[in-house]
Design a protein around this motif. Sequence first.
Motif: not given
Length: 252
Positions: A188-195, A197-203, A205-217
Amino acid sequence: MDDPRCCLVTGAGRGIGAAVARRLSAAGHRVALTARSGGELDALAAELPGPALTVPADVTAPDAAERVFAEVENVWGPVEVLVLNAGAGTSAPLHRTTDADWQHALDLNLTAPFRLLRRAVPAMVEHGFGRVVAVASMAAKRGDPYISAYTASKHGLLGLVRSAAAELATTGVTVNAVCPGYVDTPMTDGTVASISALTNRTAEQARAALERRQPIGRLITPDEVADAVLLCVASGAITGQGINVDGGAIQS
């Protein structure tokens, strides 16, 4: 499951595989560890409370299943519990997914587990006992954008699990999958880095986006995935299942 068993965990060097190995060892089982990273395996083996065996291997090699099983059998006898954890994800738009990307996903996430399962089954059936648990993904149950190769491979893995479970249902061998959401692991760290790099979001912000994919947050922990794996190992009545460990993302 009260009796100590001979276990084999693939992708055991880190993340979910290491968590599963620790739990199996703490439960009194002998645990053989395989991954490409021999150093990580040795470090993990040194910390396990029970007997451990390291067998470095690239599970995508055509002879890997035979070589790994032969080494474990030579030392401890037949594998009774097989945890198919080795895997990796790739991300790309469909039109940029190359043949090499596609083939690598199938080789690692589907063909390697098939070969290992095929190698394990005869001895398990002969002895009337076996537990096989594949670590799939919530991508085994739905389609998300930009991960077509990964999603196809994990759908295939769940199909393999279900068919094998049906075939082996009367033999004492169970076959299940656990389907995690985003887990707090190096993958998942690699996924965060990829997101990032591709979206210009900070790491962050990218990790927070993945956290929100789970309803438990939050991200799932490796130990929470290991809980589901150990349940499948303990029970002879659970088979053919894809158990979601995703914080409620997929309600099935």
